[in-house]
Write a protein that holds these residues in place. Structure first.
Motif, PDB file in Angstrom:
ATOM      1  N   LEU A  86       0.815  -1.223   0.000  1.00 18.73           N
ATOM      2  CA  LEU A  86       0.000   0.000   0.000  1.00 18.73           C
ATOM      3  C   LEU A  86       0.846   1.269   0.000  1.00 18.73           C
ATOM      4  N   HIS A  87       2.060   1.205   0.546  1.00 15.50           N
ATOM      5  CA  HIS A  87       2.975   2.357   0.577  1.00 15.50           C
ATOM      6  C   HIS A  87       2.365   3.554   1.305  1.00 15.50           C
ATOM      7  N   LEU A  88       1.566   3.314   2.346  1.00 15.68           N
ATOM      8  CA  LEU A  88       0.910   4.422   3.040  1.00 15.68           C
ATOM      9  C   LEU A  88       1.890   5.372   3.733  1.00 15.68           C
ATOM     10  N   PRO A  89       2.896   4.879   4.465  1.00 12.41           N
ATOM     11  CA  PRO A  89       3.826   5.842   5.101  1.00 12.41           C
ATOM     12  C   PRO A  89       4.556   6.710   4.075  1.00 12.41           C
ATOM     13  N   GLU A  90       4.965   6.105   2.964  1.00 12.41           N
ATOM     14  CA  GLU A  90       5.673   6.881   1.940  1.00 12.41           C
ATOM     15  C   GLU A  90       4.749   7.919   1.302  1.00 12.41           C
ATOM     16  N   LEU A  91       3.525   7.531   0.993  1.00 14.07           N
ATOM     17  CA  LEU A  91       2.581   8.476   0.410  1.00 14.07           C
ATOM     18  C   LEU A  91       2.245   9.600   1.392  1.00 14.07           C
ATOM     19  N   ARG A  92       2.171   9.255   2.666  1.00 13.96           N
ATOM     20  CA  ARG A  92       1.907  10.286   3.680  1.00 13.96           C
ATOM     21  C   ARG A  92       3.052  11.290   3.743  1.00 13.96           C
ATOM     22  N   ARG A  93       4.286  10.826   3.631  1.00 13.58           N
ATOM     23  CA  ARG A  93       5.433  11.753   3.628  1.00 13.58           C
ATOM     24  C   ARG A  93       5.414  12.633   2.376  1.00 13.58           C
ATOM     25  N   GLU A  94       5.072  12.051   1.228  1.00  7.06           N
ATOM     26  CA  GLU A  94       5.007  12.830   0.002  1.00  7.06           C
ATOM     27  C   GLU A  94       3.876  13.860   0.077  1.00  7.06           C
ATOM     28  N   PHE A  95       2.763  13.481   0.682  1.00 10.10           N
ATOM     29  CA  PHE A  95       1.650  14.413   0.887  1.00 10.10           C
ATOM     30  C   PHE A  95       2.086  15.574   1.770  1.00 10.10           C
ATOM     31  N   ALA A  96       2.836  15.274   2.833  1.00  9.55           N
ATOM     32  CA  ALA A  96       3.335  16.334   3.718  1.00  9.55           C
ATOM     33  C   ALA A  96       4.324  17.229   2.985  1.00  9.55           C
ATOM     34  N   LEU A  97       5.105  16.659   2.068  1.00  9.55           N
ATOM     35  CA  LEU A  97       6.038  17.466   1.283  1.00  9.55           C
ATOM     36  C   LEU A  97       5.290  18.473   0.408  1.00  9.55           C
ATOM     37  N   VAL A  98       4.197  18.039  -0.220  1.00  6.68           N
ATOM     38  CA  VAL A  98       3.399  18.947  -1.040  1.00  6.68           C
ATOM     39  C   VAL A  98       2.805  20.048  -0.179  1.00  6.68           C
ATOM     40  N   ALA A  99       2.310  19.678   1.006  1.00  4.69           N
ATOM     41  CA  ALA A  99       1.704  20.671   1.898  1.00  4.69           C
ATOM     42  C   ALA A  99       2.720  21.719   2.341  1.00  4.69           C
ATOM     43  N   SER A 100       3.876  21.272   2.810  1.00  2.00           N
ATOM     44  CA  SER A 100       4.889  22.226   3.285  1.00  2.00           C
ATOM     45  C   SER A 100       5.402  23.099   2.144  1.00  2.00           C
ATOM     46  N   SER A 101       5.556  22.518   0.947  1.00  2.00           N
ATOM     47  CA  SER A 101       6.021  23.316  -0.197  1.00  2.00           C
ATOM     48  C   SER A 101       4.989  24.368  -0.589  1.00  2.00           C
ATOM     49  N   PHE A 102       3.714  23.979  -0.588  1.00  2.00           N
ATOM     50  CA  PHE A 102       2.658  24.931  -0.929  1.00  2.00           C
ATOM     51  C   PHE A 102       2.618  26.086   0.059  1.00  2.00           C
ATOM     52  N   ILE A 103       2.719  25.778   1.344  1.00  2.00           N
ATOM     53  CA  ILE A 103       2.670  26.828   2.370  1.00  2.00           C
ATOM     54  C   ILE A 103       3.877  27.743   2.253  1.00  2.00           C
ATOM     55  N   THR A 104       5.051  27.163   2.016  1.00  2.00           N
ATOM     56  CA  THR A 104       6.265  27.970   1.878  1.00  2.00           C
ATOM     57  C   THR A 104       6.199  28.876   0.655  1.00  2.00           C
ATOM     58  N   ASN A 105       5.727  28.321  -0.459  1.00  2.00           N
ATOM     59  CA  ASN A 105       5.667  29.112  -1.692  1.00  2.00           C
ATOM     60  C   ASN A 105       4.662  30.260  -1.598  1.00  2.00           C
ATOM     61  N   HIS A 106       3.678  30.125  -0.709  1.00  2.00           N
ATOM     62  CA  HIS A 106       2.680  31.192  -0.541  1.00  2.00           C
ATOM     63  C   HIS A 106       2.945  32.032   0.709  1.00  2.00           C
ATOM     64  N   ASN A 107       4.160  31.921   1.251  1.00  2.00           N
ATOM     65  CA  ASN A 107       4.590  32.761   2.377  1.00  2.00           C
ATOM     66  C   ASN A 107       3.660  32.631   3.588  1.00  2.00           C
ATOM     67  N   TYR A 108       3.136  31.449   3.801  1.00  2.00           N
ATOM     68  CA  TYR A 108       2.313  31.143   4.980  1.00  2.00           C
ATOM     69  C   TYR A 108       1.062  32.010   5.071  1.00  2.00           C
ATOM     70  N   SER A 109       0.645  32.596   3.954  1.00  2.00           N
ATOM     71  CA  SER A 109      -0.507  33.497   3.980  1.00  2.00           C
ATOM     72  C   SER A 109      -1.700  32.958   3.186  1.00  2.00           C
ATOM     73  N   ASN A 110      -1.630  31.740   2.714  1.00  2.00           N
ATOM     74  CA  ASN A 110      -2.722  31.205   1.913  1.00  2.00           C
ATOM     75  C   ASN A 110      -3.921  30.843   2.793  1.00  2.00           C
ATOM     76  N   THR A 111      -5.095  31.211   2.329  1.00  2.00           N
ATOM     77  CA  THR A 111      -6.332  30.846   3.035  1.00  2.00           C
ATOM     78  C   THR A 111      -7.327  30.154   2.107  1.00  2.00           C
ATOM     79  N   LYS A 112      -6.885  29.799   0.890  1.00  2.00           N
ATOM     80  CA  LYS A 112      -7.790  29.184  -0.088  1.00  2.00           C
ATOM     81  C   LYS A 112      -7.724  27.666  -0.070  1.00  2.00           C
TER      82      LYS A 112
END
Length: 344
Positions: A86-112
């Motif tokens: 199932l690769h759940l732990p790996e997918l969870r880490r990749e999901f967290a990577l997308v989340a942290s990258s999105f927040i960083t790229n939007h300067n922690y100000s995204n509300t959408k």
């Protein structure tokens, strides 16, 4: 001249005042929800908000549509983390990577858009509410989604092979928001890199002395022989396929969980164990061929030559037969003998 208010004017004025009064709490409620999501996001190291049945009701089912935000949700089950297929732990880490990258790229100000995860044991009702009956499962809930099952968008499981890149593309195509670039953490920290460089500088004179004097392990022919055998085994055992496809070494038998399946019948899938087994048989044949062509030719005893040759032929025939039988069992294809006909 004073204008005396008529009953109609009083009614319209009262209706306007009431509507204005009711609209103020709604706006405050939406802003409170966004503020709560931002607070939960700030408490998470990766920016992934952990939801349960209560918070899903608070942020998704209770507010009226359109909501001022979207939620990208990863459905998880800790009791299935040991299921390597199932690769759940790996997918969870990749999901967290997308989340942290999105927040960083939007300067922690995204509300959408907010990233969240839901765990099965804590939120079984939410799993039923979304209609989730298999994992891995990732779903985007847009602002206008009323039915969490029918109106939200599920990410296709075939896209999970590209991991965070596929997740980022899915979000960008559905929300029109920019996610990339992805900020993957370095393999080594700055401290570790500094220690490695320091060790290399300290050991450089000693290594250079060994190299010029021919006393390193790279000057040992046995090392190169072992490396050649390893490369051959790595090539014929399908190890690269296992790494790219992330294939497990074995599977648990569904009918009897106490049993392990090392050989999977079917041409669409190959386990790591069966690839290593076939690679071992190929390596045995290759080593016997190398012994016959490079070592046996220097033996002067004819009887010893004959005995080793016959043994090598028998073992090679047995190994090739095992490979053919395994291929026949796995794919259903048979290997037939072929005798060329004489020319007319």
């Amino acid at each position: 001249m004073a204008i005396s208010p008529t009953p109609t004017h009083l009614f319209l004025l009262s209706l306007f005042t009431l509507s204005l009064f009711l609209s103020i709490p709604t706006a405050e409620s939406e802003s409170d929800l966004v503020a709560d999501l931002l607070a939960l996001q700030s408490e998470s190291k990766s920016g992934v908000i952990h939801l349960d049945d209560r918070t899903i009701a608070k942020f998704l089912t209770s507010p009226q549509t359109p909501r001022p935000y979207s939620l990208f949700i990863f459905f998880d089950a800790t009791q299935l983390h040991d299921k390597s297929e199932l690769h759940l732990p790996e997918l969870r880490r990749e999901f967290a990577l997308v989340a942290s990258s999105f927040i960083t790229n939007h300067n922690y100000s995204n509300t959408k858009l907010f990233f969240a995860d839901v765990e099965f044991r804590e939120s079984q009702s939410s799993f039923q509410l979304f209609g989730v009956n298999s994992l891995p499962h990732i779903r985007l809930v847009g602002p206008n989604a009323k039915s969490l099952k029918d109106d939200s968008e599920q990410m296709d499981q075939s896209d999970f092979s590209r991991l965070s890149e596929s997740m980022a593309e899915f979000v960008e195509s559905r929300t029109k928001l920019t996610v990339a670039p992805l900020h993957r953490p370095p393999i080594l920290s700055k401290t570790q890199m500094g220690l490695i460089v320091a060790l290399l500088l300290i050991s450089a004179p000693f290594v250079a002395k060994k190299i010029f004097s021919g006393e390193t392990f790279l000057h040992d022919p046995n090392i190169w022989l072992s490396g050649a055998i390893f490369v051959y085994f790595f090539s014929v055992s399908g190890a690269m396929h296992n790494i790219i496809r992330k294939m497990p070494m074995f599977l648990l038998d569904r009918n009897d969980p106490s049993k392990l399946i090392f050989f999977y019948q079917g041409s669409g899938m190959q386990l790591g164990a069966e690839g290593f087994a076939v690679g071992f048989l190929y390596t045995v044949v290759g080593l016997l061929l190398a012994i016959v062509t490079h070592i046996l030719v220097h033996v002067k005893n004819a009887k010893a030559k004959r005995a080793v040759m016959i043994s090598a032929i028998c073992v090679s025939f047995w190994a090739v037969q095992k490979v053919i039988l395994l291929d026949n069992w796995k794919t259903g294809y048979r290997v037939h003998g072929f005798w060329p006909s004489s020319r007319n």
